[in-house]
Structures are given as C-alpha cells and as structure tokens.
Write an enzyme that holds these catalytic residues in place. Structure first.
Site, PDB file in Angstrom:
ATOM      1  N   CYS A 113       0.812  -1.226   0.000  1.00  0.00           N
ATOM      2  CA  CYS A 113       0.000   0.000   0.000  1.00  0.00           C
ATOM      3  C   CYS A 113       0.843   1.273   0.000  1.00  0.00           C
ATOM      4  O   CYS A 113       0.306   2.362  -0.207  1.00  0.00           O
ATOM      5  CB  CYS A 113      -0.964  -0.001   1.185  1.00  0.00           C
ATOM      6  SG  CYS A 113      -2.117  -1.371   1.125  1.00  0.00           S
ATOM      7  N   HIS A 249      -3.189   7.269   3.069  1.00  0.00           N
ATOM      8  CA  HIS A 249      -3.615   6.004   2.465  1.00  0.00           C
ATOM      9  C   HIS A 249      -5.038   5.718   2.931  1.00  0.00           C
ATOM     10  O   HIS A 249      -5.349   5.848   4.119  1.00  0.00           O
ATOM     11  CB  HIS A 249      -2.664   4.890   2.894  1.00  0.00           C
ATOM     12  CG  HIS A 249      -3.140   3.524   2.509  1.00  0.00           C
ATOM     13  ND1 HIS A 249      -3.636   3.239   1.257  1.00  0.00           N
ATOM     14  CD2 HIS A 249      -3.216   2.364   3.222  1.00  0.00           C
ATOM     15  CE1 HIS A 249      -3.978   1.964   1.213  1.00  0.00           C
ATOM     16  NE2 HIS A 249      -3.744   1.417   2.391  1.00  0.00           N
ATOM     17  N   ASN A 279     -10.150   0.020   0.274  1.00  0.00           N
ATOM     18  CA  ASN A 279      -8.687   0.081   0.223  1.00  0.00           C
ATOM     19  C   ASN A 279      -8.212  -0.406  -1.152  1.00  0.00           C
ATOM     20  O   ASN A 279      -8.358  -1.583  -1.481  1.00  0.00           O
ATOM     21  CB  ASN A 279      -8.117  -0.802   1.348  1.00  0.00           C
ATOM     22  CG  ASN A 279      -6.603  -0.760   1.419  1.00  0.00           C
ATOM     23  OD1 ASN A 279      -5.938  -0.290   0.499  1.00  0.00           O
ATOM     24  ND2 ASN A 279      -6.053  -1.267   2.510  1.00  0.00           N
TER      25      ASN A 279
END
Ligand code: COA
Length: 322
Positions: A113, A249, A279
């Site tokens: 990520c 994020h 996500n």
C-alpha cells in the site's frame, strides 16, 4: 534547485460497484458493521478481462491531459502495484508500449500500500538529479483478484482502481521531501503467501489471497502514521498547523481519523475517499488526490502531506507544495 511539480492528476475506477449491502448476500456481514468499523460504503470491482494496465492507462491519460503533455514528453514511468498484469515484463513496460513510446526507463515498485509514495520518492530523486524531466507515476491495483471472498475479515476491506500523476521538473517548489521506510519483521501480519516458495514446482497456487491480522495491523498503522508525520514535519522545520491537506492512504476511516488527530487537523483538512472505493492499496493516495484536485478543494500553492502504510511493513510520506 530543481523540484518535481505535480503537473497533472488522473484516476480510474471500474464501472462495477459493489455496495456493502451486496456483500450481505454472500457473507455474514452487515452494511452497519462495515461502515462503523471501516467507513467503507462501496468498492469498485474490475470487469473480467480488465487488467491493472487497463486501469493505469486510463488514469495516466487523464493526468497527461491535465498536464497538457503528449506521451512523447514522458521520460520515466513507475507503477506501484502488487497485482501486475504479468510477473514480467513490468506493468510500467506494458504502459510504455500502450502509450507508444520507447527507450525511457519503465519499472514497477512493489511496496504494497506504500507503492505510490515509494514510486513518488524514486521519481522525485530522478528528476532532482536531472536524470528525468517528466515522470508518469501510477498506483494501480486489481485487489479483487487476490481477495478471499469467503473471508469476511478481509473481503469487505478491498477494491480495485488506479491513480496517476505527471511530475515535471520545475524551478518552483513542488515535492519538498519524501520519506520511505520498511520493517520486514512484520511479514506475516499482512501478506499473500503465494509465490515461488522453496520447491522447483513453479508458482504455488495455494494461499493466493490476502491474509491479515486486522487488529495488529490497525495498531501498527496508527502508530506508524504518527511517527512518519513527525519525521516529515521536523525534517523540514514545518509546523503541523501549516498543512492545508492531509492525503493519507485510504484503508480505514478510523486509521485516517487517528492520523488527523495526531496532527491536530480537523477532518475538514483531510481528503477521505475510502467510503467510495475501499482500500485500493497503491492506488488510494493518487485516487484521493485526484478527487480533491478536480473538485477544487486542493488549490495551487497549498501544502499537502501524503502518508502511506502497507504490508512489509512499508511506510512513507511526501510533503508537497501543490
Ligand atoms: N462483518 C461482521 N463481523 C465481522 C466482520 C465483518 N466483515 N469481520 C470481522 N467481524 C467480527 C469478528 O469475527 C469479531 O467477532 P467476535 O467478536 O464474535 O469474535 C468482531 O467482528 C470484531 O472483530 P475485530 O477484528 O476485533 O474487529 P475490529 O474492530 O478490529 O475491526 C478491522 C476489524 C479489520 C476492520 C480492523 O481491525 C482494521 O481495519 N484493521 C486494519 C486493516 C487494514 O486497514 N489493513 C490494510 C492496511 S494497509
């Protein structure tokens, strides 16, 4: 001094939308549980046949249009992804071919990520040293293909999408600093065990899905996002109150809120898009950035802080004068 300036942003989300309510039909979960624990309302899922490079290319073209550049101006391509079209060549090379350009360096970065912030770090340094002048930096993921749709602990959390920026060399301030870190000791807390392993059988197919200790990842993410923010601000002698926009994020609204609290920032100064796309790993920061640039919240001259955290663990930040 040469800076890298964000000249254009772009994004792409697949057409198919899966709302929390839709997931109620296939697993024991509820819209209420998902919203309360994560802030996620829906996710976009790539169509059969739609690939990481398809999405990346769509995002890239938007960014190029905003930057008003032709593909021939690009002299560096970096793609952050954990779900490339092929093991090799890199998705960046596939993008290069599809853009019809030749010769410039093109490669993928695998930092889970944190992939986009890692890619931004490398592209920025290439521009600062004069090795590149116009970089295409992308985060693109088809996480739906490494999601175990029978595991409610992870399936509700992830989605597909892509985001991109064009970085251009400039005398005006742009990226002020980037910071990247990893600590491999946390490998087993968040991973896809599939790989080549130790045998000569080739690629193993078991364990091809995301496995995660959600609680442990949550705690670590909150602590780490706090420390990377302190490092970034202290390194530049900048007060946390000078930040116009935090673009973290997009994994979980509770993690994002905790990061904002550590910076004493009201949520009015935080870009949140996790509700819309869940996500999307390395795509999440450029997706959020693009949303707030295009809806007019982010204005030229404002100070932005990107913060990323992902499997590895990896983490990083970028302080940017937009
Ligand atoms: N729907 C309904 N119930 C669920 C569920 C779901 N989708 N997933 C888990 N549960 C249940 C659990 O089984 C547990 O039930 P029990 O109390 O009967 O055992 C209960 O909900 C609480 O589970 P817990 O794991 O303690 O919840 P939580 O508040 O920690 O939230 C996460 C779980 C995954 C949302 C949270 O830990 C998280 O967001 N972690 C970080 C994940 C992340 O962002 N990873 C990527 C980082 S890059």
């Amino acid at each position: 001094m040469t800076y890298s300036r964000i000249a254009g942003t772009g994004a792409y989300l697949p057409e198919k939308v899966v709302a929390n309510k839709d997931l109620e039909k296939s697993m024991e979960t509820s819209d209420e549980w998902i919203r309360e624990r994560t802030g996620i309302c829906r996710r976009h899922i790539a169509a059969d046949g739609e690939t990481c490079s398809d999405m990346a290319l769509a995002a890239a073209r938007q960014a190029m249009e905003m930057a008003e550049i032709e593909a021939t101006a690009i002299d560096l391509i970096i793609v952050g992804t954990v779900t490339p079209d092929k093991l090799f060549p890199s998705t960046a090379c596939i993008i290069q071919r599809r853009l019809g350009i030749h010769g410039c360096p093109a490669f993928d970065i695998q930092a889970a990520c944190s992939g986009f912030v890692y890619a931004l770090d490398v592209a920025n340094r290439q521009i600062q040293t004069g090795a590149a002048t116009t970089a295409l930096v992308i985060g693109s993921e088809v996480l739906s293909r490494i999601t175990d749709w029978e595991d409610r602990g992870t399936a509700v959390l992830f989605g597909d999408g892509a985001g991109a920026v064009i970085l251009q060399a400039s005398d005006e301030q742009g990226i002020i600093s980037t910071h990247i870190h990893s600590d491999g000791q946390y490998e087993d807390l968040l991973h896809v065990p599939q790989g080549f392993g130790t045998s000569s059988d080739g690629l193993r197919t078991e364990g091809a899905f995301i496995q995660m200790d959600g609680n442990a990842v949550f705690r670590r993410a909150v602590a780490t996002l706090g420390s990377i923010a302190r490092e970034t601000l202290a390194g530049n002698g900048i007060d946390k109150h000078d930040i116009d926009w935090l673009i973290p994020h997009q994994a979980n609204l509770r993690i994002i809120s905790a990061a904002a609290k550590k910076l004493d920032l009201s949520m009015d100064h935080v870009v949140v898009t996790v509700d819309e796309h869940a996500n999307t790993s390395s795509a999440s920061i450029p997706l959020a950035l693009n949303t707030a640039v295009r809806d007019g919240r982010i204005q030229r001259g404002q100070l932005l802080l990107f913060e990323a955290f992902g499997a590895g663990f990896t983490w990083g930040s970028a302080l940017i004068r937009f």
